[in-house]
Design an enzyme around this catalytic site. Structure first.
Site, PDB file in Angstrom:
ATOM      1  NE  ARG A 103      67.984 -19.015  59.157  1.00  0.00           N
ATOM      2  CZ  ARG A 103      67.619 -18.073  58.301  1.00  0.00           C
ATOM      3  NH1 ARG A 103      68.518 -17.507  57.507  1.00  0.00           N
ATOM      4  NH2 ARG A 103      66.367 -17.705  58.206  1.00  0.00           N
TER       5      ARG A 103
ATOM      6  CB  THR B 156      70.342 -14.029  50.354  1.00  0.00           C
ATOM      7  OG1 THR B 156      69.451 -13.605  51.372  1.00  0.00           O
ATOM      8  CG2 THR B 156      70.977 -15.347  50.707  1.00  0.00           C
TER       9      THR B 156
ATOM     10  CB  THR C 199      71.341 -14.391  53.944  1.00  0.00           C
ATOM     11  OG1 THR C 199      70.552 -13.223  53.805  1.00  0.00           O
ATOM     12  CG2 THR C 199      70.847 -15.184  55.131  1.00  0.00           C
TER      13      THR C 199
ATOM     14  CG  ASN D 187      66.465 -11.401  56.495  1.00  0.00           C
ATOM     15  OD1 ASN D 187      66.078 -12.070  55.529  1.00  0.00           O
ATOM     16  ND2 ASN D 187      65.618 -10.829  57.322  1.00  0.00           N
TER      17      ASN D 187
ATOM     18  CB  SER E 267      66.319 -20.273  56.101  1.00  0.00           C
ATOM     19  OG  SER E 267      66.909 -19.854  54.902  1.00  0.00           O
TER      20      SER E 267
ATOM     21  N   GLY F 295      66.980 -14.312  47.315  1.00  0.00           N
ATOM     22  CA  GLY F 295      65.631 -13.910  46.896  1.00  0.00           C
ATOM     23  C   GLY F 295      64.544 -14.138  47.931  1.00  0.00           C
TER      24      GLY F 295
END
Ligand code: DON
Length: 566
Positions: free
Chosen positions: A101, A374, A392, A394, A445, A466
């Protein structure tokens, strides 16, 4: 005698010919069985992943090639400049996960998106350089290769380089996506920027700058992105657009191997992402709240089933907003949140007559304009290794900041932090102290890459994009298969709905639910607003039946495609 013999011989031969013909025709009409497969958002990426599997690579090898191919042909979400989560199960049954991340830059602070009066500055966490988190993807891919790779790194990066040089063909959906963002591309990057060319359906997009960046990554690994020419270009571009990422931020980035969240649901063992994703804990909470209701007694999307699911979601998303954040910064009561007596107690206030009220707090303004940007892919190899990856930028094309010389967009993952307690982010999600911004902290997240075992054997690989609807889309896919007995493609395609505590609204996919059905729920106090309807999730999944039959589910809501080996 002789003639009798020849007659029988003739009959014997004829029968044999008929039998062979029958077997031949049967083999033509029996569906071939899948031995390995890649299901991703784009045919090209799935095909590249499958070609790695075909030459003897593992799901881990294929994952690297697929991911980088998505970077090229799915630039709205595929990335080298964002982050993601990787959940795996080896053929030996070992399970684990990698968190790559993005992180807040060293110069970040809790109030960086607030003005002097403490109000949230519009767009600062979503558009432009200040929205960019320190990317984790390349470090993540390299770490996965170091731990599991069987084919040489360069060989796995090469197909994406070739795709960037030879070009990918723009699909209809993609042309619409480019068109909807073109103004922002130009306003942030100038009208000469690569993706402001107005690519149309059928155009071939050759991204030579990205091919060169990928070559650097092929040759130098992590250093090809986090150091040298690419680092200079990235830092400069972020600075030009108002951001604060430095070379130090890039050099210091490290992914983290984490214990996945594991919970049981009936005869299933579910392994999914731990914080800093809320996905695993929320999915676990919701499923454990649903379990006592024996939801399979109802039809899929029957009113009672929808009520049970919505009420469980409501309670879990409320917990999410208070307790969840980066585990390296805040302590998370994971065991307590997944404790069965706690969850039963949470559901005790639910009854079928009347919707529970989410809260006395007025719902915030929600911006639903982001589509599913994503991306998730699922891979199963011939050896039985399983990989679930959600990655992703974002928002669609992230911050819209484009590194021209590198050929890629930068993420706007900073918006997943809570800029101010109680103020919703772009997915309407509310957070507090646990998800406040701090230097080098990871933003919370909802990504939920998930692997399921049934009676101890691999059973499903699943995930979706989503935003806040990721958790509820994964949930509905699981319930559709294991409770409502759908095959995986039907389960993925089935209409979905979503609730996230605040705003106190249940969202239904447009034109997929009967008006009468919606009215009945409204009579029970459920808040359903037409203007909130939207496409929900793009699930890419693989199901392995108990007899070993492998089936794929590629979401028809996107260009998602499964490419399989037989
Ligand atoms: O990590 C998250 O939960 C979000 N950044 C995911 C964003 C996303 O799924 C975008 N698609 N709508």
């Amino acid at each position: 005698m002789n003639s009798f013999f020849s007659f029988n011989k003739f009959r014997f031969l004829t029968l044999n010919v008929i039998l062979i013909l029958f077997l031949f025709l049967q083999s033509c009409y029996t569906p071939k069985s899948i031995k390995a497969t890649v299901v991703s958002a784009r045919q090209e990426a799935s095909a590249i992943g499958a070609s790695v599997l075909a030459k003897g690579g593992t799901a881990f090898d294929a994952m690297i090639a697929t991911d980088l191919a998505l970077t090229v042909c799915y630039p709205n979400a595929g990335n080298i400049s964002g982050g993601g989560f990787f959940v795996y199960r080896t053929s030996q049954g070992e399970v684990g996960s990698l968190d790559y991340r993005e992180k807040a830059p060293l110069g970040a602070s809790a109030k960086m998106y607030l003005d002097e009066e403490g109000n949230v500055l519009p767009d600062k966490s979503t558009l432009g350089g200040l929205a960019v988190g320190v990317p984790g993807t390349v470090a993540g891919l390299v770490a996965i290769h170091q731990k599991f790779g069987t084919l040489p790194w360069k060989e796995l990066v090469q197909p994406a380089i070739d795709l960037a040089r030879d070009g990918y063909i723009v699909t209809e959906m993609q042309a619409q996506s480019f068109e909807s963002a073109i103004e922002q591309f130009s306003s942030i990057n100038g009208s000469e920027t690569f993706y402001a060319q107005g690519f149309k359906k059928g155009d071939r997009v050759k991204n030579i700058a990205l091919a060169e960046t990928l070559e650097r990554i092929a040759n130098l690994g992590k250093a090809g992105f986090y150091e040298g020419e690419n680092a200079d270009a990235l830092v400069e571009r972020v600075k030009e657009t108002g951001g604060i990422i430095t070379h130090d931020d890039l050099i210091q980035y490290e992914p983290v191997w984490r214990e996945p969240i594991h919970f049981k649901y009936k005869d299933l063992d579910i392994y999914t992402m731990a914080p800093p994703s809320s996905g695993g804990i929320c999915l676990g909470q919701i499923m454990k709240m649903i379990e006592p209701f024996n939801i399979g007694q109802y039809n899929q999307n029957a009113q009672e089933a929808v009520q049970i699911i919505v009420e469980a979601e409501r309670r879990s998303y409320a917990d999410r907003s208070l307790y969840l954040g980066d585990p390296d910064f805040v302590s998370i009561p994971t065991k307590e949140l997944l404790d069965i007596s706690y969850l039963n107690e949470r559901m005790a206030s639910f009854n079928f007559e009347q919707a529970t009220n989410s809260s006395a707090i007025a719902p915030g303004t929600v911006v639903w304009e982001e589509s599913e940007e994503t991306t998730h892919y699922s891979i199963l190899d011939t050896f039985g290794n399983a990989v679930a990856v959600t990655t992703t930028l974002n928002g669609s094309y992230g911050s819209k900041v484009y590194v021209e010389s590198g050929g890629y967009f930068l993420n706007n993952e900073m918006d997943d932090f809570s800029s101010k307690p109680g103020v919703p982010n772009m997915f309407g999600l509310i957070g507090g102290e646990a998800n406040a911004i701090a230097p080098q902290k990871r933003m919370l997240s909802a990504m939920t890459p998930t692997i399921v075992e049934k009676n101890g054997a691999l059973s499903m690989i699943v995930g979706t994009p989503g935003g806040s609807t990721i958790i509820t889309s994964v949930l509905q896919t699981l319930l559709n298969v294991y409770e409502f007995e759908m095959d995986i493609q039907t389960a993925v395609s089935a209409p979905r709905f979503h609730h996230q505590w605040l705003p106190d609204v249940v969202v239904f996919e447009p034109n997929r639910f009967e008006n009468d059905f919606i009215l009945k729920l409204q009579e029970k106090g459920y808040n359903i607003k037409e203007e909130y309807t939207r496409i929900i999730g793009r699930v890419d999944a693989i199901h392995i039946a108990e007899d070993g039959t492998i089936q794929t589910g590629a979401d028809p809501r996107g260009d998602d495609t499964a490419v399989s080996l037989y």
